[in-house]
Every structure is written in structure tokens, then in C-alpha cells.
Design a protein around this motif. Structure first.
Motif, PDB file in Angstrom:
ATOM      1  N   VAL A  23       0.882  -1.173   0.000  1.00  0.00           N
ATOM      2  CA  VAL A  23       0.000   0.000   0.000  1.00  0.00           C
ATOM      3  C   VAL A  23       0.915   1.217   0.000  1.00  0.00           C
ATOM      4  O   VAL A  23       1.361   1.689   1.050  1.00  0.00           O
ATOM      5  CB  VAL A  23      -0.927  -0.006   1.226  1.00  0.00           C
ATOM      6  N   LEU A  24       1.223   1.720  -1.185  1.00  0.00           N
ATOM      7  CA  LEU A  24       2.242   2.755  -1.341  1.00  0.00           C
ATOM      8  C   LEU A  24       1.617   4.119  -1.606  1.00  0.00           C
ATOM      9  O   LEU A  24       0.961   4.330  -2.628  1.00  0.00           O
ATOM     10  CB  LEU A  24       3.190   2.403  -2.490  1.00  0.00           C
ATOM     11  N   PHE A  25       1.844   5.040  -0.679  1.00  0.00           N
ATOM     12  CA  PHE A  25       1.449   6.433  -0.849  1.00  0.00           C
ATOM     13  C   PHE A  25       2.667   7.231  -1.300  1.00  0.00           C
ATOM     14  O   PHE A  25       3.770   7.067  -0.766  1.00  0.00           O
ATOM     15  CB  PHE A  25       0.942   7.020   0.471  1.00  0.00           C
ATOM     16  N   CYS A  26       2.451   8.111  -2.271  1.00  0.00           N
ATOM     17  CA  CYS A  26       3.514   8.979  -2.763  1.00  0.00           C
ATOM     18  C   CYS A  26       3.039  10.425  -2.733  1.00  0.00           C
ATOM     19  O   CYS A  26       1.833  10.693  -2.857  1.00  0.00           O
ATOM     20  CB  CYS A  26       3.915   8.607  -4.191  1.00  0.00           C
ATOM     21  N   ASP A  72      -0.631  10.432  -4.177  1.00  0.00           N
ATOM     22  CA  ASP A  72      -1.258   9.356  -4.936  1.00  0.00           C
ATOM     23  C   ASP A  72      -1.036   8.007  -4.277  1.00  0.00           C
ATOM     24  O   ASP A  72      -0.261   7.877  -3.334  1.00  0.00           O
ATOM     25  CB  ASP A  72      -0.775   9.342  -6.383  1.00  0.00           C
ATOM     26  N   LEU A  73      -1.737   7.009  -4.797  1.00  0.00           N
ATOM     27  CA  LEU A  73      -1.706   5.644  -4.277  1.00  0.00           C
ATOM     28  C   LEU A  73      -1.463   4.703  -5.448  1.00  0.00           C
ATOM     29  O   LEU A  73      -2.120   4.810  -6.495  1.00  0.00           O
ATOM     30  CB  LEU A  73      -3.045   5.319  -3.599  1.00  0.00           C
ATOM     31  N   LEU A  74      -0.525   3.764  -5.294  1.00  0.00           N
ATOM     32  CA  LEU A  74      -0.167   2.837  -6.368  1.00  0.00           C
ATOM     33  C   LEU A  74      -1.180   1.698  -6.445  1.00  0.00           C
ATOM     34  O   LEU A  74      -1.398   0.980  -5.465  1.00  0.00           O
ATOM     35  CB  LEU A  74       1.225   2.276  -6.125  1.00  0.00           C
ATOM     36  N   VAL A  75      -1.798   1.539  -7.623  1.00  0.00           N
ATOM     37  CA  VAL A  75      -2.824   0.515  -7.832  1.00  0.00           C
ATOM     38  C   VAL A  75      -2.570  -0.168  -9.172  1.00  0.00           C
ATOM     39  O   VAL A  75      -2.089   0.459 -10.127  1.00  0.00           O
ATOM     40  CB  VAL A  75      -4.244   1.130  -7.815  1.00  0.00           C
ATOM     41  N   ALA A 131      -6.241  -3.871  -7.798  1.00  0.00           N
ATOM     42  CA  ALA A 131      -5.618  -4.431  -6.603  1.00  0.00           C
ATOM     43  C   ALA A 131      -4.359  -3.661  -6.254  1.00  0.00           C
ATOM     44  O   ALA A 131      -3.769  -2.977  -7.099  1.00  0.00           O
ATOM     45  CB  ALA A 131      -5.264  -5.906  -6.836  1.00  0.00           C
ATOM     46  N   PHE A 132      -3.945  -3.769  -5.007  1.00  0.00           N
ATOM     47  CA  PHE A 132      -2.610  -3.340  -4.643  1.00  0.00           C
ATOM     48  C   PHE A 132      -1.611  -4.328  -5.245  1.00  0.00           C
ATOM     49  O   PHE A 132      -1.911  -5.526  -5.355  1.00  0.00           O
ATOM     50  CB  PHE A 132      -2.425  -3.345  -3.127  1.00  0.00           C
ATOM     51  N   PRO A 133      -0.420  -3.888  -5.645  1.00  0.00           N
ATOM     52  CA  PRO A 133       0.578  -4.863  -6.087  1.00  0.00           C
ATOM     53  C   PRO A 133       0.914  -5.813  -4.939  1.00  0.00           C
ATOM     54  O   PRO A 133       1.049  -5.394  -3.788  1.00  0.00           O
ATOM     55  CB  PRO A 133       1.779  -3.994  -6.479  1.00  0.00           C
ATOM     56  N   GLU A 168       0.300 -10.961 -16.349  1.00  0.00           N
ATOM     57  CA  GLU A 168      -0.120 -10.825 -14.958  1.00  0.00           C
ATOM     58  C   GLU A 168      -0.848  -9.523 -14.676  1.00  0.00           C
ATOM     59  O   GLU A 168      -1.781  -9.498 -13.862  1.00  0.00           O
ATOM     60  CB  GLU A 168       1.088 -10.922 -14.022  1.00  0.00           C
ATOM     61  N   THR A 169      -0.440  -8.443 -15.337  1.00  0.00           N
ATOM     62  CA  THR A 169      -0.946  -7.116 -14.997  1.00  0.00           C
ATOM     63  C   THR A 169      -1.366  -6.375 -16.255  1.00  0.00           C
ATOM     64  O   THR A 169      -0.631  -6.339 -17.244  1.00  0.00           O
ATOM     65  CB  THR A 169       0.141  -6.307 -14.256  1.00  0.00           C
ATOM     66  N   ALA A 170      -2.557  -5.763 -16.203  1.00  0.00           N
ATOM     67  CA  ALA A 170      -3.050  -5.013 -17.347  1.00  0.00           C
ATOM     68  C   ALA A 170      -2.773  -3.518 -17.215  1.00  0.00           C
ATOM     69  O   ALA A 170      -2.531  -2.843 -18.216  1.00  0.00           O
ATOM     70  CB  ALA A 170      -4.553  -5.245 -17.511  1.00  0.00           C
ATOM     71  N   VAL A 171      -2.839  -2.996 -15.994  1.00  0.00           N
ATOM     72  CA  VAL A 171      -2.663  -1.565 -15.752  1.00  0.00           C
ATOM     73  C   VAL A 171      -1.837  -1.377 -14.487  1.00  0.00           C
ATOM     74  O   VAL A 171      -2.029  -2.089 -13.499  1.00  0.00           O
ATOM     75  CB  VAL A 171      -4.030  -0.851 -15.580  1.00  0.00           C
ATOM     76  N   VAL A 172      -0.916  -0.423 -14.522  1.00  0.00           N
ATOM     77  CA  VAL A 172      -0.217   0.056 -13.325  1.00  0.00           C
ATOM     78  C   VAL A 172      -0.413   1.562 -13.289  1.00  0.00           C
ATOM     79  O   VAL A 172      -0.085   2.249 -14.262  1.00  0.00           O
ATOM     80  CB  VAL A 172       1.282  -0.289 -13.344  1.00  0.00           C
ATOM     81  N   ALA A 173      -0.945   2.081 -12.185  1.00  0.00           N
ATOM     82  CA  ALA A 173      -1.266   3.504 -12.140  1.00  0.00           C
ATOM     83  C   ALA A 173      -1.019   4.075 -10.751  1.00  0.00           C
ATOM     84  O   ALA A 173      -1.320   3.426  -9.750  1.00  0.00           O
ATOM     85  CB  ALA A 173      -2.720   3.738 -12.547  1.00  0.00           C
ATOM     86  N   ARG A 174      -0.476   5.274 -10.709  1.00  0.00           N
ATOM     87  CA  ARG A 174      -0.424   6.053  -9.478  1.00  0.00           C
ATOM     88  C   ARG A 174      -1.664   6.939  -9.481  1.00  0.00           C
ATOM     89  O   ARG A 174      -1.716   7.953 -10.156  1.00  0.00           O
ATOM     90  CB  ARG A 174       0.862   6.863  -9.411  1.00  0.00           C
ATOM     91  N   VAL A 175      -2.668   6.508  -8.743  1.00  0.00           N
ATOM     92  CA  VAL A 175      -3.978   7.160  -8.760  1.00  0.00           C
ATOM     93  C   VAL A 175      -3.983   8.297  -7.744  1.00  0.00           C
ATOM     94  O   VAL A 175      -3.655   8.085  -6.572  1.00  0.00           O
ATOM     95  CB  VAL A 175      -5.092   6.156  -8.429  1.00  0.00           C
TER      96      VAL A 175
END
Length: 269
Positions: free
Chosen positions: A77-80, A96-99, A114-116, A184-191
Motif C-alpha cells: 500500500v504505497l502512498f507517494c 497518490d496511491l499505487l494501484v 488491486a494493490f501490487p 499478470e498485470t493489465a494496468v499500473v497507475a499512481r492514482v
């Protein structure tokens, strides 16, 4: 990781087994309300789960323990965001939050936000190591840039049998992130965190095939619908950090109907 989960009892020892050091005082002032109240997240999580559903999850956990079907896992659960220049306790606009969004071909939780994270490997030195390794593999993130602040209690997810430890971390600048393996992963986003706080993006979601018709908190964003385990954890974190804004909890939508709204125009920011 996604789907319904519930924190285990206070007798769980996952934190005491962790050997990777935690540094709760190294985060920015705006993140401190969450760090200070991290032990309240499971209670905030459970408040939105009906008693009969909690009983079902507890029974499933006991059965998985009996037959040896439980699997240890962890999520990051990464906050930036900036460390300084904001009022204490108020997240900055550019936090932002990494999702991620899982690939549609996966066996478990296909297509879900999901969270990574993922299952523990035998060589992992505790749940923090699992969360960091999985985040590197899924998003390419440089984990040396992260400060690990705290871990939450284990949560059991019945469909997959995972015992998941959410690992809270912070970085002022995590560097680039991207999809590493499309299988494994379709999207990586800092939301942006403000997108989760925005009441216009919030709703309750239920699955029509579940006899309990339990509706949990969800977030309808431009690229994804964040629901299930991930949505519940984010909702609970907003509550305990004092970031939650009043929203319409009577806006209850069936999962397929909510998924159909992803990417549509509207009030979402």
C-alpha cells in the motif's frame, strides 16, 4: 489481491515474525494520521461487513486452517507525494496511491483492481519482503526509494485462501512504474488520492451471484473499478486517517453494471 477479506484475531503473530525494519516516523506529516491510527483500520473495515458475512469468513478461515489450504501473501500500500509544504494531516493535491489492474486471463481475481502483491515465496524474509518483491515484479518500482512505515493485521480472503498482510509504505518520488508482465498485470497507475476521497467517485457494489447480496465500498475511476478487498481497505484507511468526505452509501450497484461504467463520462475526477 482483491475480494472480500477480514482481519484475523489479535492473537495472530504476523507482525512479530517480521524481520524487515519498520520506520513509522519517517513518513510525511500528512500521512501521520493514518500511521498513528493503523491499528484501527481492521475495525473500520469490519464495520462495513455484516455479521453473517463475518461469520462466513471466520468459518472459511477455520476450515482452510484445518485442511492446510491457507497461503501467506502480502500487498504493498504505497502512498507517494511531497514530504513538506502541506498542512499537517491534510493530504496534498498531488499525493497518490499505487494501484494495479490484474490481467483478465489470471486464475484468481482476473481483471480486478488491486494493490501490487501476491503469495509469499519460501525465500521471502516476512510479509514486507513479499510485498516489495511482488511490487518490483509487477510494476518495476525501485523499492530502494520506499520507506516501509507499518504493517496491518493479516486478512483472510476465502476464494483464494490467502492470508494477506497489507504493508504501508511511502515515497516522495518512487520513480517510474509500468506493466512488467502483461500476462499478470493489465494496468499500473499512481492514482491521485483525491480521486478516492472525491464523493462523486464512491459507491457500494455487490455481486448478484452471492446469496448474501453484501455490498462493499468501491471507487469508480476512469481506468478501473476498485472494489472488494482493495476497496474496503482504502475506504477504511480514509476513515481512520480523517480524510473521508461524506458520500452516498445508498448508491448500491451490481458489480457488472458498475464495471460497465468504467471509462464512461461523468463526474469522476
Amino acid at each position: 489481491m482483491n475480494e472480500r477479506g477480514v482481519a484475523l484475531s489479535a492473537g495472530d503473530t504476523s507482525r512479530s515474525r517480521e524481520t524487515v525494519p519498520l520506520t513509522p516516523d519517517t513518513g510525511p506529516a500528512w500521512l501521520q494520521p493514518l500511521v498513528d491510527n493503523i491499528d484501527n483500520v481492521p475495525g473500520a473495515y469490519r464495520r462495513r461487513v455484516p455479521a453473517d458475512v463475518l461469520a462466513m469468513i471466520t468459518a472459511a478461515n477455520a476450515q482452510a486452517t484445518l485442511v492446510g489450504a491457507k497461503r501467506d501473501a502480502a500487498v504493498l500500500v504505497l502512498f507517494c507525494g511531497p514530504r513538506t509544504g502541506v498542512v499537517s494531516g491534510a493530504p496534498p493535491d498531488d499525493a497518490d496511491l499505487l494501484v494495479t489492474v490484474r490481467a483478465s486471463t489470471l486464475r484468481h481475481h482476473a481483471g480486478q483492481a488491486a494493490f501490487p502483491g501476491g503469495a509469499a515465496d519460501p525465500g521471502d524474509d516476512g510479509p514486507v519482503a513479499t510485498a516489495l518483491r511482488e511490487a518490483r515484479e509487477e510494476t518495476g518500482i525501485d523499492t530502494d526509494r520506499l520507506q516501509v512505515l507499518a504493517t496491518l493485521d493479516k486478512m483472510f480472503i476465502p476464494p483464494s485462501g490467502f492470508h494477506v498482510v497489507p504493508v504501508l509504505a511511502y515515497s516522495p518520488d518512487p520513480g517510474p512504474v509500468q506493466v512488467v508482465d502483461e500476462a499478470e498485470t493489465a494496468v499500473v497507475a499512481r492514482v491521485p488520492l483525491r480521486a478516492f476521497i472525491n464523493p462523486d467517485n464512491r459507491l457500494m457494489v455487490f455481486r448478484s451471484e452471492n446469496t448474501s447480496r453484501f455490498a462493499g465500498p468501491a471507487f469508480l475511476l476512469n481506468e478501473m473499478l476498485v472494489w472488494g478487498f482493495t476497496g474496503q481497505v482504502i475506504s477504511a484507511m480514509l476513515d481512520v486517517a480523517g480524510w473521508n468526505e461524506p458520500w452516498d452509501t445508498t448508491n448500491i450497484v451490481e458489480l457488472d453494471d458498475a464495471m460497465a461504467l468504467v471509462g464512461s463520462d461523468g463526474n469522476r475526477r
